[in-house]
Design a protein around this motif. Structure first.
Motif, PDB file in Angstrom:
ATOM      1  N   ALA A  13     -18.639 -13.548 -14.136  1.00  0.00           N
ATOM      2  CA  ALA A  13     -17.316 -13.828 -14.704  1.00  0.00           C
ATOM      3  C   ALA A  13     -16.521 -12.554 -14.960  1.00  0.00           C
ATOM      4  O   ALA A  13     -15.316 -12.492 -14.707  1.00  0.00           O
ATOM      5  CB  ALA A  13     -17.475 -14.607 -16.008  1.00  0.00           C
ATOM      6  N   LEU A  14     -17.185 -11.514 -15.458  1.00  0.00           N
ATOM      7  CA  LEU A  14     -16.469 -10.317 -15.872  1.00  0.00           C
ATOM      8  C   LEU A  14     -16.226  -9.306 -14.767  1.00  0.00           C
ATOM      9  O   LEU A  14     -15.178  -8.673 -14.714  1.00  0.00           O
ATOM     10  CB  LEU A  14     -17.246  -9.622 -17.003  1.00  0.00           C
ATOM     11  N   LYS A  15     -17.213  -9.124 -13.892  1.00  0.00           N
ATOM     12  CA  LYS A  15     -17.180  -7.980 -13.002  1.00  0.00           C
ATOM     13  C   LYS A  15     -16.912  -8.278 -11.534  1.00  0.00           C
ATOM     14  O   LYS A  15     -16.384  -7.440 -10.814  1.00  0.00           O
ATOM     15  CB  LYS A  15     -18.519  -7.227 -13.110  1.00  0.00           C
ATOM     16  N   VAL A  16     -17.313  -9.438 -11.059  1.00  0.00           N
ATOM     17  CA  VAL A  16     -17.293  -9.678  -9.625  1.00  0.00           C
ATOM     18  C   VAL A  16     -15.913  -9.550  -8.983  1.00  0.00           C
ATOM     19  O   VAL A  16     -15.773  -8.890  -7.960  1.00  0.00           O
ATOM     20  CB  VAL A  16     -17.931 -11.038  -9.287  1.00  0.00           C
ATOM     21  N   PRO A  17     -14.854 -10.175  -9.511  1.00  0.00           N
ATOM     22  CA  PRO A  17     -13.558 -10.036  -8.850  1.00  0.00           C
ATOM     23  C   PRO A  17     -13.144  -8.577  -8.655  1.00  0.00           C
ATOM     24  O   PRO A  17     -12.674  -8.189  -7.583  1.00  0.00           O
ATOM     25  CB  PRO A  17     -12.614 -10.773  -9.800  1.00  0.00           C
ATOM     26  N   GLN A  18     -13.319  -7.772  -9.691  1.00  0.00           N
ATOM     27  CA  GLN A  18     -12.962  -6.361  -9.606  1.00  0.00           C
ATOM     28  C   GLN A  18     -13.835  -5.636  -8.591  1.00  0.00           C
ATOM     29  O   GLN A  18     -13.344  -4.836  -7.783  1.00  0.00           O
ATOM     30  CB  GLN A  18     -13.100  -5.709 -10.980  1.00  0.00           C
ATOM     31  N   MET A  19     -15.148  -5.913  -8.612  1.00  0.00           N
ATOM     32  CA  MET A  19     -16.057  -5.261  -7.677  1.00  0.00           C
ATOM     33  C   MET A  19     -15.735  -5.629  -6.241  1.00  0.00           C
ATOM     34  O   MET A  19     -15.746  -4.777  -5.343  1.00  0.00           O
ATOM     35  CB  MET A  19     -17.504  -5.634  -7.996  1.00  0.00           C
TER      36      MET A  19
END
Length: 289
Positions: free
Chosen positions: A102-108
C-alpha cells in the motif's frame, strides 16, 4: 546429465510418483525411470525412497533439489540478461507484505520503471513466512519482510523502521477499559504468519488475556472496516493510518517500544550473484531511502 534430467528430477519430487511426473513432462514413465536411474548412477547415491505408492526425496535428494533449483534460476537469469546484454533487462519478481504494497509499491514502480524500462517488474503480496520461503525456493528474487532474519543463504538489507499502534473503533475510551469489559475480546487479523498478528497476540499475552476470538481477513481494507464498526481491535503501522485512514472512525493507542518498532528489510539470496535487474533494484533502494 543435462538440464532436462534435473527438470524430470524436480517433477518426480513434486508429484511423488513416476507416472504423474511423466504426464507432467509429456513423456513416458520408462524415460523418467531411466533418467532418475542415470542421475543416481552419476552421483553414486539414491535420490528417492521408493515404495509401492509414492516416492520421497532422500537426504542426498534434498541436497540435489536445492542445487537444481539454483541451477534453473541462474540459467533463466542468464538467458534473459543475454537477450539485452547492453542494458539492464529481464523479469524481476519482488514480494512484500500488504502494508508495504500500500505504501511503497506505486512509488517504487514509477521510479524503477523510469530508470529501467526494459525490466518487467512484478510484485506480489503475501505473509512474511510465505515470502521467505518464496525467496528461498527461487520463486521470488527478493522480498520486503520484517526483521530479524537469520537464515543461511539470505541477505537482509535494512530499509526502514515503522511504528505500530493498536487500532480500535472511535467509540473505545481506553485499552484498559476494553480489557476489563465482561465480554470476550475479538482481534481482527491476517492469517498465521503475519507479523502484526504476532505482535497483537504478544500484547494480549502481556496483559494476561489468554482467551479471545479472532476474525481473519485477507486485506488491509478488510481489517480497517471490521475495526471501524467495533467488531474487534488490530495492530497496523501508524503511517498507514495517517496516510490512508485519518478520516475514518478509528482510534489509535501506543505500544511499548519493543512491540511498537518494526524494522523492514529487503531479503534476497546471497549464495548466488544477483541478476543485473536485482542489483539495480537493490542499488536504487539503498540510495533512495
Amino acid at each position: 546429465m543435462n538440464t532436462n534430467d534435473l527438470k524430470i528430477f524436480e517433477a518426480v519430487a513434486a508429484c511423488g510418483n513416476f507416472t504423474k511426473a511423466a504426464e507432467t513432462m509429456f513423456t513416458v514413465q520408462s524415460n523418467v525411470t531411466a533418467r532418475i536411474r542415470s542421475l543416481e548412477q552419476e552421483f553414486n547415491t539414491e535420490l528417492f525412497l521408493r515404495n509401492s505408492r509414492k516416492v520421497a526425496l532422500t537426504p542426498a535428494g534434498e541436497i540435489l533439489m536445492r542445487y537444481s533449483k539454483q541451477i534453473a534460476y541462474l540459467l533463466e537469469k542468464a538467458r534473459t540478461e543475454m537477450q539485452g546484454a547492453d542494458q539492464v533487462s529481464g523479469v524481476l519478481k519482488i514480494g512484500c507484505i500488504e502494508t508495504t504494497m500500500a505504501l511503497k509499491v506505486p512509488q517504487m514502480l514509477q521510479e524503477f520503471m523510469e530508470a529501467h524500462p526494459n525490466v518487467d517488474l512484478e510484485f506480489t503480496s503475501s505473509l512474511r513466512t510465505a515470502l521467505i520461503q518464496e525467496v528461498l525456493n527461487y520463486r521470488l528474487d527478493a522480498a520486503f519482510v520484517s526483521a530479524p532474519i537469520n537464515i543461511p543463504g539470505l541477505q537482509a538489507d535494512y530499509i526502514k523502521e515503522e511504528q505500530l499502534v493498536i487500532i480500535t473503533s472511535s467509540k473505545v475510551s481506553s485499552l484498559t477499559a476494553l480489557a476489563k469489559e465482561n465480554k470476550l475480546l475479538t482481534i481482527v487479523v491476517f492469517d498465521q504468519g503475519c507479523v502484526f498478528r504476532e505482535r497483537l497476540e504478544s500484547w494480549l499475552s502481556a496483559k494476561g488475556i489468554v482467551q479471545y476470538k479472532e476474525i481473519v481477513v485477507n486485506s488491509l481494507e478488510g481489517i480497517v472496516n471490521f475495526v471501524e464498526t467495533g467488531l474487534g481491535i488490530s495492530i497496523l503501522p501508524q503511517e498507514i493510518i495517517n496516510a490512508f485512514y485519518a478520516r475514518r472512525k478509528l482510534k489509535t493507542f501506543p505500544l511499548n517500544k519493543e512491540l511498537a518498532t518494526m524494522t523492514t528489510v529487503l531479503i534476497y539470496r546471497n549464495d548466488i550473484p544477483p541478476s543485473g535487474a536485482l542489483q539495480a533494484f537493490i542499488d536504487m533502494y539503498k540510495t533512495g531511502d
